[in-house]
Motif scaffolding. Structure first.
Motif, short mmCIF file in Angstrom:
data_model
loop_
_atom_site.label_atom_id
_atom_site.label_comp_id
_atom_site.label_asym_id
_atom_site.label_seq_id
_atom_site.Cartn_x
_atom_site.Cartn_y
_atom_site.Cartn_z
N ALA A 124 38.33 51.19 32.32
CA ALA A 124 39.38 52.19 32.56
C ALA A 124 40.48 51.63 33.46
O ALA A 124 41.67 51.88 33.23
CB ALA A 124 38.77 53.45 33.17
N ILE A 125 40.10 50.88 34.47
CA ILE A 125 41.10 50.26 35.36
C ILE A 125 41.98 49.30 34.58
O ILE A 125 43.22 49.33 34.69
CB ILE A 125 40.40 49.55 36.52
CG1 ILE A 125 39.70 50.57 37.44
CG2 ILE A 125 41.41 48.72 37.33
CD1 ILE A 125 38.86 49.95 38.52
N SER B 111 37.30 45.32 27.16
CA SER B 111 36.77 45.09 28.50
C SER B 111 35.27 45.28 28.58
O SER B 111 34.67 44.96 29.61
CB SER B 111 37.45 46.05 29.50
OG SER B 111 38.85 45.82 29.54
N PHE B 112 34.64 45.77 27.52
CA PHE B 112 33.18 45.86 27.52
C PHE B 112 32.54 44.49 27.43
O PHE B 112 31.33 44.36 27.63
CB PHE B 112 32.70 46.76 26.38
CG PHE B 112 32.77 48.22 26.71
CD1 PHE B 112 31.63 48.92 27.06
CD2 PHE B 112 33.97 48.90 26.69
CE1 PHE B 112 31.69 50.26 27.39
CE2 PHE B 112 34.04 50.24 27.01
CZ PHE B 112 32.90 50.93 27.36
N VAL B 113 33.32 43.47 27.10
CA VAL B 113 32.86 42.08 27.23
C VAL B 113 33.32 41.60 28.61
O VAL B 113 34.51 41.41 28.83
CB VAL B 113 33.43 41.18 26.13
CG1 VAL B 113 32.95 39.74 26.31
CG2 VAL B 113 33.05 41.70 24.76
N PRO B 114 32.42 41.41 29.56
CA PRO B 114 32.83 41.11 30.93
C PRO B 114 33.65 39.83 31.02
O PRO B 114 33.42 38.86 30.29
CB PRO B 114 31.50 40.98 31.69
CG PRO B 114 30.51 41.73 30.85
CD PRO B 114 30.96 41.54 29.44
N GLU C 178 39.12 41.41 38.44
CA GLU C 178 37.78 41.73 37.94
C GLU C 178 36.75 40.74 38.45
O GLU C 178 35.65 41.12 38.87
CB GLU C 178 37.78 41.76 36.41
CG GLU C 178 36.40 42.03 35.82
CD GLU C 178 36.39 41.98 34.31
OE1 GLU C 178 35.31 42.10 33.72
OE2 GLU C 178 37.48 41.80 33.70
N ALA C 179 37.09 39.44 38.40
CA ALA C 179 36.12 38.41 38.77
C ALA C 179 35.78 38.44 40.25
O ALA C 179 34.62 38.22 40.63
CB ALA C 179 36.66 37.04 38.37
N HIS C 180 36.77 38.72 41.10
CA HIS C 180 36.55 38.58 42.54
C HIS C 180 36.39 39.91 43.29
O HIS C 180 35.93 39.90 44.44
CB HIS C 180 37.72 37.81 43.17
CG HIS C 180 37.83 36.40 42.69
ND1 HIS C 180 38.63 36.05 41.63
CD2 HIS C 180 37.22 35.26 43.09
CE1 HIS C 180 38.54 34.75 41.41
NE2 HIS C 180 37.68 34.25 42.28
#
Length: 297
Positions: free
Chosen positions: A153-154, A182-185, A223-225
């Motif tokens: 959502a973000i 985005s469901f695939v990280p 997202e990663a950090h």
């Protein structure tokens, strides 16, 4: 509300929301695709005119740009047909949808008895441990779904707002595509956002496309950090490095589907395996086969 009615209304509400989103995305895409292709053709021709002045009217450049322009114009109707054909594939999935709704209804309404029936296959010394491991696995998958939806959502909101500010057509459908990607990280939002960059390049030129690419890369670093450690790390208790390696392994083994299911499977194994092997004591849990103790509400 009776359990049967609550389960039925839950399924109907979920089906209505998903169907409405799909309809809006397809309808908007079909309506705006011709204008998008026309703008893309105009952009290609404009780039060709600029490059011609730099390359002094290169025949190879003219041939390349003419080929791209002619291909877009020739396949304009094919692009619309591809979207409508993709929508038509949903009709062929009616059988799978009915089966999914049938199973989901009984899991919503009678999951406690179903789980209790499964526990009967285990002897008394192991039943408590299996019950506790099942609860741990369920907590892991619940946390994963909630964390993934929050992160998706973000991404969708930030990239959708950027598309609107940049004036990119199909901002809504592209934002929905980013949400599901985005469901695939770690990698899904970037891949889905690449289509948005191409659409922005074709309609707005290089500057808006580079701005959007910067937003997408910034979102990926966020997202990663930040998002993965704070949201997913807390929900599934996996380190971001473990998540990245798990997604990579799932992609190599099962492609896109493997990338989607890799993290929840790893979280389930990580949470349930120590309980099953006896390295962690089973947590006190009310077995779904047993009645729920009465207490204050």
């Amino acid at each position: 509300m009776p359990g049967q009615l609550a389960a039925l209304l839950t399924l109907l509400l979920a089906l209505g929301v998903i169907g409405e989103i799909g309809y809006l995305v397809v309808w908007r895409a079909v309506r705006e695709m011709p204008a998008l292709i026309d703008q893309f053709v105009a952009t290609v021709q404009g780039v060709r005119d600029k490059l011609q002045g730099m390359a002094q009217n290169s025949p190879q450049l003219n041939q390349l740009t003419n080929s791209v322009t002619h291909w877009l114009q020739r396949h304009r109707s094919d692009a619309i047909g591809l979207i409508t054909t993709g929508a038509g594939y949903t009709v062929e999935a009616v059988t799978a949808l009915v089966l999914t709704l049938f199973i989901s209804f009984f899991l919503l309404y009678d999951a406690r008895r179903i789980w209790g029936w499964l526990l009967r296959a285990f002897g008394e010394p192991y039943r408590t441990r299996v019950d506790s491991a099942g609860h741990a696995a369920w907590d892991a998958i619940t946390g994963y779904v909630r964390g993934t939806v929050a992160i998706a959502a973000i991404h969708a909101v930030v990239i959708g707002v950027a598309l609107v500010l940049l004036g990119t057509p199909l901002a809504g459908p592209l934002a929905v595509l980013v949400f599901f990607g985005s469901f695939v990280p770690l990698a899904g939002a970037v891949v889905a956002g690449g289509l948005a960059v191409v659409a922005t390049l074709g309609t707005g030129g290089w500057v808006p496309a580079l701005i959007l690419a910067g937003v997408i890369l910034g979102e990926n670093q966020l997202e990663a950090h930040v998002l993965q450690p704070l949201i997913m790390g807390h929900s599934v208790r996996l380190h971001p490095l473990a998540i990245g390696l798990t997604v990579t392994a799932g992609t190599l083994v099962g492609g896109v589907i493997g990338a989607v299911v890799a993290v929840p499977v790893a979280a389930i194994v990580y949470r349930a395996l120590p309980v099953l092997t006896g390295r962690e004591e089973p947590q006190t849990a009310v077995s779904p086969a047993a009645p729920v103790p009465a207490g204050p509400r």
